[in-house]
Design an enzyme around this catalytic site. Structure first.
Site, PDB file in Angstrom:
ATOM      1  N   SER A 159     -10.475 -34.371  -8.015  1.00 50.75           N
ATOM      2  CA  SER A 159     -10.823 -35.167  -6.841  1.00 50.75           C
ATOM      3  C   SER A 159      -9.659 -35.165  -5.841  1.00 50.75           C
ATOM      4  O   SER A 159      -9.222 -34.095  -5.406  1.00 50.75           O
ATOM      5  CB  SER A 159     -11.208 -36.582  -7.275  1.00 50.75           C
ATOM      6  OG  SER A 159     -11.793 -37.299  -6.219  1.00 50.75           O
ATOM      7  N   ASP A 245     -22.235 -34.701  -9.796  1.00 50.23           N
ATOM      8  CA  ASP A 245     -21.197 -35.507  -9.153  1.00 50.23           C
ATOM      9  C   ASP A 245     -21.837 -36.473  -8.162  1.00 50.23           C
ATOM     10  O   ASP A 245     -22.479 -36.057  -7.190  1.00 50.23           O
ATOM     11  CB  ASP A 245     -20.200 -34.593  -8.445  1.00 50.23           C
ATOM     12  CG  ASP A 245     -18.929 -35.320  -8.017  1.00 50.23           C
ATOM     13  OD1 ASP A 245     -19.015 -36.515  -7.700  1.00 50.23           O
ATOM     14  OD2 ASP A 245     -17.859 -34.692  -8.019  1.00 50.23           O
ATOM     15  N   HIS A 277     -18.775 -37.190 -11.607  1.00 50.88           N
ATOM     16  CA  HIS A 277     -17.462 -37.096 -10.960  1.00 50.88           C
ATOM     17  C   HIS A 277     -16.311 -37.274 -11.942  1.00 50.88           C
ATOM     18  O   HIS A 277     -15.326 -36.539 -11.896  1.00 50.88           O
ATOM     19  CB  HIS A 277     -17.349 -38.131  -9.840  1.00 50.88           C
ATOM     20  CG  HIS A 277     -16.127 -37.960  -8.993  1.00 50.88           C
ATOM     21  ND1 HIS A 277     -15.908 -36.839  -8.215  1.00 50.88           N
ATOM     22  CD2 HIS A 277     -15.035 -38.750  -8.814  1.00 50.88           C
ATOM     23  CE1 HIS A 277     -14.752 -36.945  -7.587  1.00 50.88           C
ATOM     24  NE2 HIS A 277     -14.198 -38.092  -7.940  1.00 50.88           N
TER      25      HIS A 277
END
Length: 313
Positions: A159, A245, A277
């Protein structure tokens, strides 16, 4: 007399302007979340709690900010490879320890976990410029250690950590052997319109994704434009994309891969159909770790050359 319609338009416009003003003023609090709701800034557990071989490492960033990190070794005399791990935007490095514990078991590697400024026990306040300096300080520290193989330093970012990792990898082609990105965004500019759809009319489109950037782009202090960086990286790159995600559209990873693969033939893109995610590493199971292990074997341990590949697990 001002009509009801005019009043409504003025009211909606005023709310929109006020909302954007608040977003501009408090954007760091939206991008960086060192403390999760209901928790404290302190570490809930330490590597010692998991009986890991580690040392506390204190660094000083180039602007003088004191940073905390953990260097976790596979075993006391193990030399490499070493993964420099950059976390997501929320919580602290302790919240990633369980994943790192499994990483050590599956990959037989050392792991260096940096606490960004403002996170965990580190001083300061987070910003793009500051965290970029923090990442460089961590890499410089690893590059100077005598107890690891410094030719086998691999950057791993998830991320926000992927954006951080891409920058430090691009800036240090002589120090980073390879890069692994998991569920990373093209840019914070593009993410603004994902999180708050009305913002897509005002913010978004980096220089690489749009010929006409939106007029509020210039007020974003932490754009983290990974799409502008990824095409400049020459080292091997592994893209790990969770197709479920719920925070970053998987299309962002597709775009990053496409941009990188134009000039870099050592790119692998692997999809995990059930990965969300934060749990792609967990639901991916053995396939996930075998994918990373193969990538390291071909590109770091043997310094091999692989072609651009794309697969689904």
């Amino acid at each position: 007399m001002v009509s009801y319609t005019s009043l409504l338009i003025y009211g909606v416009g005023g709310i929109a302007v006020a909302g954007m003003a608040l977003l501009v003023a408090f954007q760091e609090k939206l991008v960086y979340v060192p403390v999760l709701p209901g928790l404290t800034k302190s570490y809930p557990i330490t590597p010692d709690s998991l009986r890991l071989v580690f040392e506390d490492v204190w660094l000083t960033s180039s602007d003088g900010v004191r940073l905390h990190s953990w260097f976790i070794k596979y075993s006391p005399n193990f030399t490499g490879p070493t993964i420099l791990f950059f976390q997501e935007n929320a919580g602290n490095i302790a919240h990633r320890l369980e994943m790192v514990r499994i990483m050590l078991q599956k990959l037989h590697c050392n792991v260096f976990m940096l606490s960004y400024r403002g996170y965990g026990a580190s001083d300061g306040f987070p910003s793009q410029q500051g965290i970029t300096m923090d990442a460089q300080a961590a890499l410089d520290h690893l590059s100077q250690r005598t107890d690891i193989d410094t030719t086998q330093i691999v950057v791993f970012g998830r991320s926000l950590g992927g954006a951080v990792g891409a920058v430090v990898t691009k800036n240090n082609p002589d120090k980073v052997a390879a890069l692994i990105l998991e569920n990373t965004f093209t840019s914070i500019l593009d993410m603004a319109g994902v999180i708050l759809p009305f913002l897509k009319y005002f913010i978004g489109g980096s220089s690489s994704t749009s010929k006409n950037p939106k007029f509020l782009n210039f007020v974003v202090r932490s754009p983290w434009s990974t799409i502008d960086v990824i095409g400049q990286i020459k080292q091997p790159i592994l893209f790990l994309s969770g197709l479920q995600d719920e925070m970053i559209p998987p299309s962002h990873m597709e775009m990053l891969y496409a941009k990188a693969a134009v000039n870099n033939k050592r790119c692998n893109f692997v999809e995990f159909p059930n990965g969300m995610h934060m749990d792609t590493w967990l639901v991916g199971g053995d396939h996930y770790w075998e994918t990373v292990q193969t990538f390291l074997q071909e590109n770091v341990l043997e310094n091999g050359n692989v072609g651009v590949t794309k697969s689904s697990l």
